[in-house]
Design a protein around this motif. Structure first.
Motif, PDB file in Angstrom:
ATOM      1  N   VAL A  12       0.854  -1.186   0.000  1.00 34.33           N
ATOM      2  CA  VAL A  12       0.000   0.000   0.000  1.00 34.33           C
ATOM      3  C   VAL A  12       0.891   1.237   0.000  1.00 34.33           C
ATOM      4  N   GLN A  13       0.419   2.296  -0.597  1.00 36.25           N
ATOM      5  CA  GLN A  13       1.196   3.534  -0.620  1.00 36.25           C
ATOM      6  C   GLN A  13       1.079   4.262   0.705  1.00 36.25           C
ATOM      7  N   ALA A  14       2.105   4.986   1.037  1.00 37.73           N
ATOM      8  CA  ALA A  14       2.110   5.763   2.276  1.00 37.73           C
ATOM      9  C   ALA A  14       0.900   6.685   2.308  1.00 37.73           C
ATOM     10  N   LEU A  85      -1.170   4.843   6.774  1.00 30.31           N
ATOM     11  CA  LEU A  85      -0.011   3.968   6.926  1.00 30.31           C
ATOM     12  C   LEU A  85       1.268   4.679   6.502  1.00 30.31           C
ATOM     13  N   GLN A  86       2.331   4.337   7.178  1.00 32.21           N
ATOM     14  CA  GLN A  86       3.645   4.910   6.920  1.00 32.21           C
ATOM     15  C   GLN A  86       4.642   3.796   6.642  1.00 32.21           C
ATOM     16  N   ASP A  89       5.485   1.300   9.213  1.00 33.18           N
ATOM     17  CA  ASP A  89       4.508   0.273   9.580  1.00 33.18           C
ATOM     18  C   ASP A  89       4.758  -1.031   8.826  1.00 33.18           C
ATOM     19  N   THR A  90       5.709  -1.020   7.926  1.00 27.05           N
ATOM     20  CA  THR A  90       6.030  -2.224   7.168  1.00 27.05           C
ATOM     21  C   THR A  90       6.516  -3.320   8.112  1.00 27.05           C
ATOM     22  N   VAL A 119       4.503  -0.852   3.157  1.00 31.16           N
ATOM     23  CA  VAL A 119       4.050   0.506   2.853  1.00 31.16           C
ATOM     24  C   VAL A 119       5.139   1.191   2.049  1.00 31.16           C
TER      25      VAL A 119
END
Length: 121
Positions: A12-14, A85-86, A89-90, A119
Motif C-alpha cells: 500500500v502507498q504511504a 499507513l507509513q 509500519d512495514t 508501505v
C-alpha cells in the motif's frame, strides 16, 4: 486445535488504508480476546491492538488514532483497520485469539499465519 484464517496484507502507498481480517472457526465456543501484533525483521513481535470481551481495546502509542480493532461476533472475525499507513509500519502482522473452544471450557490460544504489510513511500 483452533486455526485462524488470515487474509489481507500486501503493498500500500504511504498515507493509504488497509484492512486485515482474521477469522476463527465458527465452532469456537467462546472468544475472550482478539489481537493483532507485528514483527519487524530481527525484532520481537510487538502489540498493535487488542480487543477483550468484545469491548475493551488497547493500543500502543504507535497505533493510537490510526489503527482500529473491531470484531464481527457473528463471523468470529477480528479486523484491524489501518489508516494513514507509513513506511515504518512495514512488518509482518499476526492475529491472536484466545478463549474456549468447546463447552468443556478447554482453553485455546491461537495465532494466525503472518501476513506481510509493505508501505511504499
Amino acid at each position: 486445535q483452533v486455526q485462524l484464517v488470515v487474509s489481507g496484507g500486501g503493498v500500500v502507498q504511504a498515507g493509504g488504508p488497509l484492512r486485515l481480517p482474521c477469522a476463527a472457526p465458527g465452532s469456537t465456543f467462546r472468544i475472550n480476546s482478539m489481537g493483532w501484533y507485528r514483527q519487524f525483521p530481527g525484532k520481537q513481535r510487538e502489540l498493535v491492538a487488542t480487543l477483550t470481551s468484545g469491548v475493551s481495546t488497547n493500543y500502543p502509542n504507535s497505533a493510537k488514532g490510526r489503527f482500529t480493532i473491531s470484531r464481527d461476533s457473528a463471523k468470529n472475525t477480528v479486523y484491524l483497520q489501518m489508516n494513514r499507513l507509513q513506511p515504518e509500519d512495514t512488518a509482518v502482522y499476526y492475529c491472536n485469539v484466545d478463549g474456549f473452544w468447546n463447552k468443556d471450557y478447554d482453553p485455546f490460544d491461537a495465532w494466525g499465519r503472518g501476513t506481510q504489510v509493505t508501505v511504499s513511500s
